[in-house]
Design a protein around this motif. Structure first.
Motif, PDB file in Angstrom:
ATOM      1  N   VAL A 134      -2.127  37.204 -39.244  1.00 30.78           N
ATOM      2  CA  VAL A 134      -2.479  38.189 -40.268  1.00 30.78           C
ATOM      3  C   VAL A 134      -3.696  38.986 -39.807  1.00 30.78           C
ATOM      4  N   LYS A 135      -3.886  40.147 -40.456  1.00 30.20           N
ATOM      5  CA  LYS A 135      -5.081  40.952 -40.241  1.00 30.20           C
ATOM      6  C   LYS A 135      -5.991  40.819 -41.449  1.00 30.20           C
ATOM      7  N   ASP A 136      -7.315  40.783 -41.198  1.00 30.61           N
ATOM      8  CA  ASP A 136      -8.247  40.818 -42.322  1.00 30.61           C
ATOM      9  C   ASP A 136      -8.544  42.271 -42.684  1.00 30.61           C
ATOM     10  N   LEU A 137      -9.465  42.488 -43.599  1.00 31.38           N
ATOM     11  CA  LEU A 137      -9.726  43.838 -44.104  1.00 31.38           C
ATOM     12  C   LEU A 137     -10.313  44.761 -43.049  1.00 31.38           C
ATOM     13  N   TYR A 138     -10.841  44.201 -41.955  1.00 34.61           N
ATOM     14  CA  TYR A 138     -11.406  45.034 -40.893  1.00 34.61           C
ATOM     15  C   TYR A 138     -10.587  45.001 -39.615  1.00 34.61           C
ATOM     16  N   GLY A 139      -9.367  44.499 -39.694  1.00 35.63           N
ATOM     17  CA  GLY A 139      -8.466  44.571 -38.553  1.00 35.63           C
ATOM     18  C   GLY A 139      -8.553  43.410 -37.589  1.00 35.63           C
ATOM     19  N   ASN A 140      -9.400  42.405 -37.873  1.00 35.42           N
ATOM     20  CA  ASN A 140      -9.448  41.218 -37.018  1.00 35.42           C
ATOM     21  C   ASN A 140      -8.187  40.380 -37.263  1.00 35.42           C
ATOM     22  N   ILE A 141      -7.657  39.804 -36.181  1.00 41.04           N
ATOM     23  CA  ILE A 141      -6.393  39.060 -36.277  1.00 41.04           C
ATOM     24  C   ILE A 141      -6.679  37.563 -36.354  1.00 41.04           C
ATOM     25  N   TRP A 142      -6.010  36.905 -37.283  1.00 36.32           N
ATOM     26  CA  TRP A 142      -6.145  35.465 -37.495  1.00 36.32           C
ATOM     27  C   TRP A 142      -4.777  34.813 -37.393  1.00 36.32           C
ATOM     28  N   GLN A 143      -4.734  33.670 -36.737  1.00 35.47           N
ATOM     29  CA  GLN A 143      -3.504  32.884 -36.651  1.00 35.47           C
ATOM     30  C   GLN A 143      -3.602  31.707 -37.605  1.00 35.47           C
ATOM     31  N   VAL A 144      -2.617  31.566 -38.452  1.00 33.02           N
ATOM     32  CA  VAL A 144      -2.537  30.418 -39.365  1.00 33.02           C
ATOM     33  C   VAL A 144      -1.703  29.344 -38.676  1.00 33.02           C
ATOM     34  N   VAL A 145      -2.287  28.151 -38.513  1.00 33.99           N
ATOM     35  CA  VAL A 145      -1.616  27.058 -37.812  1.00 33.99           C
ATOM     36  C   VAL A 145      -1.620  25.804 -38.680  1.00 33.99           C
ATOM     37  N   LYS A 146      -0.780  24.876 -38.337  1.00 37.18           N
ATOM     38  CA  LYS A 146      -0.693  23.604 -39.064  1.00 37.18           C
ATOM     39  C   LYS A 146      -1.962  22.792 -38.856  1.00 37.18           C
ATOM     40  N   GLY A 147      -2.614  22.390 -39.952  1.00 34.46           N
ATOM     41  CA  GLY A 147      -3.785  21.533 -39.850  1.00 34.46           C
ATOM     42  C   GLY A 147      -3.391  20.100 -39.547  1.00 34.46           C
ATOM     43  N   ARG A 148      -4.181  19.447 -38.715  1.00 33.04           N
ATOM     44  CA  ARG A 148      -3.880  18.057 -38.359  1.00 33.04           C
ATOM     45  C   ARG A 148      -4.753  17.070 -39.133  1.00 33.04           C
ATOM     46  N   GLU A 149      -5.877  17.534 -39.648  1.00 33.26           N
ATOM     47  CA  GLU A 149      -6.736  16.715 -40.513  1.00 33.26           C
ATOM     48  C   GLU A 149      -7.406  17.641 -41.515  1.00 33.26           C
ATOM     49  N   PHE A 150      -7.748  17.067 -42.677  1.00 39.72           N
ATOM     50  CA  PHE A 150      -8.448  17.835 -43.705  1.00 39.72           C
ATOM     51  C   PHE A 150      -9.580  16.992 -44.262  1.00 39.72           C
ATOM     52  N   PHE A 151     -10.723  17.642 -44.495  1.00 32.91           N
ATOM     53  CA  PHE A 151     -11.847  16.918 -45.079  1.00 32.91           C
ATOM     54  C   PHE A 151     -11.570  16.623 -46.550  1.00 32.91           C
ATOM     55  N   ARG A 152     -11.147  17.631 -47.288  1.00 32.32           N
ATOM     56  CA  ARG A 152     -10.688  17.462 -48.676  1.00 32.32           C
ATOM     57  C   ARG A 152      -9.379  18.224 -48.820  1.00 32.32           C
ATOM     58  N   GLU A 153      -8.352  17.579 -49.326  1.00 32.60           N
ATOM     59  CA  GLU A 153      -7.066  18.257 -49.432  1.00 32.60           C
ATOM     60  C   GLU A 153      -6.989  19.136 -50.667  1.00 32.60           C
ATOM     61  N   LYS A 154      -7.634  18.731 -51.755  1.00 36.90           N
ATOM     62  CA  LYS A 154      -7.542  19.485 -53.003  1.00 36.90           C
ATOM     63  C   LYS A 154      -8.692  20.488 -53.094  1.00 36.90           C
ATOM     64  N   THR A 155      -8.399  21.696 -52.647  1.00 37.22           N
ATOM     65  CA  THR A 155      -9.354  22.812 -52.748  1.00 37.22           C
ATOM     66  C   THR A 155      -8.572  24.011 -53.263  1.00 37.22           C
ATOM     67  N   PRO A 156      -9.261  25.078 -53.679  1.00 34.68           N
ATOM     68  CA  PRO A 156      -8.552  26.224 -54.275  1.00 34.68           C
ATOM     69  C   PRO A 156      -7.548  26.901 -53.349  1.00 34.68           C
ATOM     70  N   ALA A 157      -7.775  26.879 -52.036  1.00 33.51           N
ATOM     71  CA  ALA A 157      -6.896  27.578 -51.101  1.00 33.51           C
ATOM     72  C   ALA A 157      -6.046  26.588 -50.313  1.00 33.51           C
ATOM     73  N   SER A 158      -4.894  27.062 -49.814  1.00 34.70           N
ATOM     74  CA  SER A 158      -4.057  26.205 -48.973  1.00 34.70           C
ATOM     75  C   SER A 158      -4.547  26.209 -47.528  1.00 34.70           C
ATOM     76  N   THR A 159      -5.453  27.137 -47.210  1.00 30.29           N
ATOM     77  CA  THR A 159      -6.013  27.210 -45.860  1.00 30.29           C
ATOM     78  C   THR A 159      -7.362  26.513 -45.798  1.00 30.29           C
ATOM     79  N   GLY A 160      -7.691  26.070 -44.591  1.00 24.50           N
ATOM     80  CA  GLY A 160      -9.015  25.545 -44.302  1.00 24.50           C
ATOM     81  C   GLY A 160      -9.753  26.500 -43.386  1.00 24.50           C
ATOM     82  N   GLY A 161     -10.761  25.984 -42.682  1.00 22.56           N
ATOM     83  CA  GLY A 161     -11.592  26.812 -41.828  1.00 22.56           C
ATOM     84  C   GLY A 161     -11.066  26.924 -40.411  1.00 22.56           C
ATOM     85  N   VAL A 162     -11.962  27.276 -39.526  1.00 21.68           N
ATOM     86  CA  VAL A 162     -11.612  27.581 -38.140  1.00 21.68           C
ATOM     87  C   VAL A 162     -11.248  26.308 -37.378  1.00 21.68           C
ATOM     88  N   VAL A 163     -10.111  26.361 -36.678  1.00 20.16           N
ATOM     89  CA  VAL A 163      -9.720  25.236 -35.817  1.00 20.16           C
ATOM     90  C   VAL A 163      -9.572  25.672 -34.361  1.00 20.16           C
TER      91      VAL A 163
END
Length: 353
Positions: A134-163
Motif C-alpha cells: 500500500v501507499k501512505d498519504l505521502y507516497g511511501n510504500i509499505w508491505q503488509v506481511v504475516k506477523g509471526r509474534e505479537f506483543f498484544r493481540e487485542k489492539t484497535p488495528a489488525s496491523t502491528g509495527g515495523v518488522v
C-alpha cells in the motif's frame, strides 16, 4: 560488554507534515502510542545534511501489537525535498517498510474499506505467505506481511509495527556481510530470481529481480525485544535496468525512508565487529544524546550501496511520562528482557481522537 541486538527499534520516515502523518499512521496502521515528540537541531548528521546543522521535529510512535516504531521526521529549517525522479523497485535504499498483520486478508479488506491506496492484489510471496503493498498519504510504500509474534493481540488495528524493510542492492552477497554476518539475519527464507506476481502493480515491479528474504534464526534478546519481536530483511537486485540511489543529491531527512534503526547494547563491541567487516561508523554521537524524553548513544553505518542503518543504545526511555516514569537501561542486564507488564504500560501513552 558484548553486542546485544534487541530488534528493529524504528524506521525513519522523512515527511512534509509530521503531525498530519502521525495522525494518518495512527488511524490506518494503528501506530497510536506516542513515545516522544522532540524539536531540536540535528547537529551530528553533518555528513548527510550538507555539512550544516538543521532543525527538525521528530515523533516516535509504536503499536501495542508489537514490532518496531515509526520515527516520523520533518525538517523545520528547510523544505524537505523529494527525489527528482520516479522511484522504482530495486533502486538503492529502503524501497518499502514492512508492517505485520494478525490476518493479512482481513487487513486487505479493512484497508480497502478505508480507501487506503492499495498497489497490489492480495498475493502470496515466494514463501507462500499472503502479502500486499500500500501507499501512505505521502507516497511511501509499505508491505503488509504475516506477523509471526505479537506483543498484544487485542489492539484497535489488525496491523502491528515495523518488522523489516525491502532494500535495493547491487550485490546481495556483499550486502549479507552486514545484514547476515553482523546483524544476525542468517536464515535464508527464499533466494529466487525472476518476475514475481506479488510485485505486479509496484513501480518497476514488472522487472526481473533476484529476491532474498532473510530472517534471524536466534531470538532477539534484551530490553524491548518482546515488543520488537522477530524481523526480516528482504534484499532485491533488479536485473533489467541500472538502479538509482534513492537519496542521490538529497539530504538524510528529506522525503522517504531515511534509515532503518536497530536497538542495541554493547555499542563498542558492535563498532569493532563492524569495522572488521568494512562498515565503520560514519556518525557517532559518542556520549549520551538527549531527545528530551529519551536519551542514548546513536551511530550510523552505510550498507554497500549507501543505505543508512542506525544503531541506538538506549540509556533512558519514558514509560509513563505523565508521572515521570523513566527506565534507566544502563543499570540493567543488557540480555535481560524488560517485564511484559512494564512494556505494557506504554499503552497509557495512547493517542486518541
Amino acid at each position: 560488554m558484548e553486542k546485544v541486538i534487541a530488534g528493529i527499534q524504528q524506521i525513519g520516515i522523512g515527511i512534509p507534515d509530521v503531525h498530519k502523518a502521525t495522525d494518518w499512521y495512527r488511524r490506518h496502521f494503528g501506530m497510536d502510542i506516542k513515545v516522544f515528540e522532540d524539536e531540536a537541531t540535528a547537529e551530528l548528521m553533518l555528513p548527510y545534511t550538507g555539512g550544516k546543522p538543521h532543525d527538525r521535529t521528530a515523533i516516535l510512535t509504536l503499536n501495542m501489537k508489537g514490532g518496531g516504531g515509526f520515527e516520523i521526521w520533518q525538517y523545520t529549517s528547510r523544505t524537505p525535498q523529494p527525489a527528482d525522479f520516479d522511484l522504482m523497485m530495486g533502486d538503492l535504499g529502503i524501497n518499502c517498510g514492512k508492517i505485520k498483520s494478525i490476518n493479512v486478508p482481513g487487513t486487505y479488506d479493512e484497508m480497502e474499506a478505508a480507501d487506503v491506496e492499495i498497489l497490489t492484489p492480495l498475493e502470496k510471496n515466494p514463501a507462500g505467505e499472503y502479502t500486499f503493498f500500500v501507499k501512505d498519504l505521502y507516497g511511501n510504500i509499505w508491505q503488509v506481511v504475516k506477523g509471526r509474534e505479537f506483543f498484544r493481540e487485542k489492539t484497535p488495528a489488525s496491523t502491528g509495527g515495523v518488522v523489516g524493510a525491502v532494500i535495493g542492492s547491487t550485490d546481495i552477497d556483499e550486502a549479507r556481510k552486514l545484514y547476515s554476518d553482523v546483524l544476525g539475519y542468517d536464515e535464508v527464507v527464499y533466494d529466487e530470481t525472476g518476475k514475481f506476481s506479488d510485485m505486479k502493480g509496484l513501480p518497476g515491479g514488472e522487472h526481473t529481480f533476484r529476491r532474498v528474504l532473510l530472517r534471524h534464526s536466534k531470538p532477539r534478546q534484551g530490553g524491548f525485544s518482546p515488543m520488537f519481536g522477530p524481523t526480516e530483511i528482504e534484499l532485491i537486485d533488479v536485473k533489467a535496468r541500472t538502479p538509482r540511489k534513492i537519496f542521490k543529491d538529497r539530504y538524510w531527512g528529506d522525503l522517504g525512508f531515511i534509515h532503518l534503526c536497530f536497538d542495541v547494547q554493547g555499542m563498542d563491541a558492535l563498532e569493532k565487529e563492524l569495522e572488521a567487516k568494512g562498515f565503520p561508523f560514519t556518525v557517532d554521537s559518542a556520549n549520551s544524546f538527549d531527545m528530551g524524553e529519551a536519551a542514548g548513544r546513536f551511530t550510523y553505518v552505510e550498507d554497500p550501496d549507501g543505505t543508512l542503518i542506525e544503531f541506538v543504545e538506549t540509556h533512558k526511555v519514558p514509560i509513563i511520562k505523565k508521572i515521570g516514569w523513566y527506565i534507566d537501561m544502563t543499570k540493567r542486564d543488557p540480555k535481560k528482557n524488560l517485564p511484559n507488564w512494564m512494556i505494557g504500560a506504554l499503552r497509557f501513552s495512547r493517542m486518541k481522537d
